[in-house]
Design a protein around this motif. Sequence first.
Motif, PDB file in Angstrom:
ATOM      1  N   GLN A 166       1.090  -0.943  -0.375  1.00  9.69           N
ATOM      2  CA  GLN A 166       0.264   0.061   0.324  1.00  9.69           C
ATOM      3  C   GLN A 166       0.669   1.419   0.579  1.00  9.69           C
ATOM      4  O   GLN A 166       0.631   2.278  -0.671  1.00  9.69           O
ATOM      5  CB  GLN A 166      -0.653  -0.008   1.190  1.00  9.69           C
ATOM      6  CG  GLN A 166      -1.710   0.885   0.792  1.00  9.69           C
ATOM      7  CD  GLN A 166      -3.171   1.512   1.951  1.00  9.69           C
ATOM      8  OE1 GLN A 166      -2.677   0.506   3.366  1.00  9.69           O
ATOM      9  NE2 GLN A 166      -4.504   1.279   2.028  1.00  9.69           N
ATOM     10  N   GLY A 167       1.815   0.995   0.550  1.00 15.22           N
ATOM     11  CA  GLY A 167       2.817   2.330   0.775  1.00 15.22           C
ATOM     12  C   GLY A 167       3.192   2.250  -0.839  1.00 15.22           C
ATOM     13  O   GLY A 167       3.901   3.900  -1.176  1.00 15.22           O
ATOM     14  N   LEU A 168       3.824   1.438  -1.242  1.00 13.11           N
ATOM     15  CA  LEU A 168       4.651   0.980  -2.300  1.00 13.11           C
ATOM     16  C   LEU A 168       3.586   2.156  -3.602  1.00 13.11           C
ATOM     17  O   LEU A 168       3.623   2.725  -4.478  1.00 13.11           O
ATOM     18  CB  LEU A 168       4.615  -0.251  -3.121  1.00 13.11           C
ATOM     19  CG  LEU A 168       5.317   0.043  -4.603  1.00 13.11           C
ATOM     20  CD1 LEU A 168       6.677   1.098  -4.616  1.00 13.11           C
ATOM     21  CD2 LEU A 168       5.542  -1.498  -4.890  1.00 13.11           C
ATOM     22  N   LEU A 169       2.033   1.871  -4.053  1.00 19.85           N
ATOM     23  CA  LEU A 169       1.055   2.453  -4.516  1.00 19.85           C
ATOM     24  C   LEU A 169       0.489   3.531  -4.585  1.00 19.85           C
ATOM     25  O   LEU A 169       0.898   3.862  -5.028  1.00 19.85           O
ATOM     26  CB  LEU A 169      -0.180   1.288  -4.406  1.00 19.85           C
ATOM     27  CG  LEU A 169      -0.848   1.414  -5.635  1.00 19.85           C
ATOM     28  CD1 LEU A 169      -1.319   1.447  -6.427  1.00 19.85           C
ATOM     29  CD2 LEU A 169      -2.403   1.000  -5.159  1.00 19.85           C
ATOM     30  N   THR A 170       0.963   3.839  -3.118  1.00 16.14           N
ATOM     31  CA  THR A 170       0.293   5.056  -2.513  1.00 16.14           C
ATOM     32  C   THR A 170       1.680   6.098  -3.150  1.00 16.14           C
ATOM     33  O   THR A 170       1.056   7.482  -3.885  1.00 16.14           O
ATOM     34  CB  THR A 170       0.269   5.402  -0.874  1.00 16.14           C
ATOM     35  OG1 THR A 170      -0.954   4.289  -0.901  1.00 16.14           O
ATOM     36  CG2 THR A 170       0.276   6.936  -0.435  1.00 16.14           C
ATOM     37  N   ASN A 171       2.762   5.715  -3.129  1.00 20.85           N
ATOM     38  CA  ASN A 171       3.550   6.479  -3.712  1.00 20.85           C
ATOM     39  C   ASN A 171       3.773   6.975  -5.487  1.00 20.85           C
ATOM     40  O   ASN A 171       4.351   8.370  -6.540  1.00 20.85           O
ATOM     41  CB  ASN A 171       5.346   6.162  -3.000  1.00 20.85           C
ATOM     42  CG  ASN A 171       6.193   7.217  -3.858  1.00 20.85           C
ATOM     43  OD1 ASN A 171       7.135   6.407  -4.913  1.00 20.85           O
ATOM     44  ND2 ASN A 171       6.733   7.654  -2.890  1.00 20.85           N
TER      45      ASN A 171
END
Length: 210
Positions: free
Chosen positions: A116-121
């Motif tokens: 989720q952190g990867l996708l948000t960035n």
Amino acid sequence: MPDLATLALFTVACAVLTATPGPDMLLIASRSLSQGRIAGFMTYLGIAAGSYLQAFAAAFGLSQLFLLVPAAYDVLRFCGAAYLAWLAWTTLRTKAPLFAPNSGQPRVPMRRIFLQGLLTNLLNPKTALFMLALLPQFLRPEAGSIALQVMVLATILNGVGLIANGLVILTASRLGHALAARPHLARWPQKLMGVVFGALAVRLAVASRD
């Protein structure tokens, strides 16, 4: 390798970027509130991985793509807005307080938190524009391997981000434990976070590069 003056100037630019609240910082704060420091730092690891990917993409062709196909940026922008709107919806619709570690809410697996952190960035146009507009200006072909320079600059960005977001993680995790002892207040940060995610989605949807 870039010289020290170039690295210092880039570090200042990174500090300005990371000090500005955005989707990445909000996601880190929400995860730290709900699941504590480990979840907050795992979210940041995903965001940092996304920064490396964006840096290499900007250095090796993405900037040219956006110049040749301006609509590609709009696709990224609307995908980011849709993702933020989804985060706002899921945050507001959950009945159990998200931001209280003892609320009984199922804990999100660390792998999902990282992704989720990867996708948000990757869907964060603020980071994309930083990479596209500024990163190429700090790359010097005469200074050696471009790939190595990108790695160094992206590592500086993530190091500066770790300082800023580390403070957010530590503060938010302590607040989460405080809210666990006051259940009647636990939903207020959740409502605020949902509203902020929604406002960011609207702002992103109506924004332009100009």
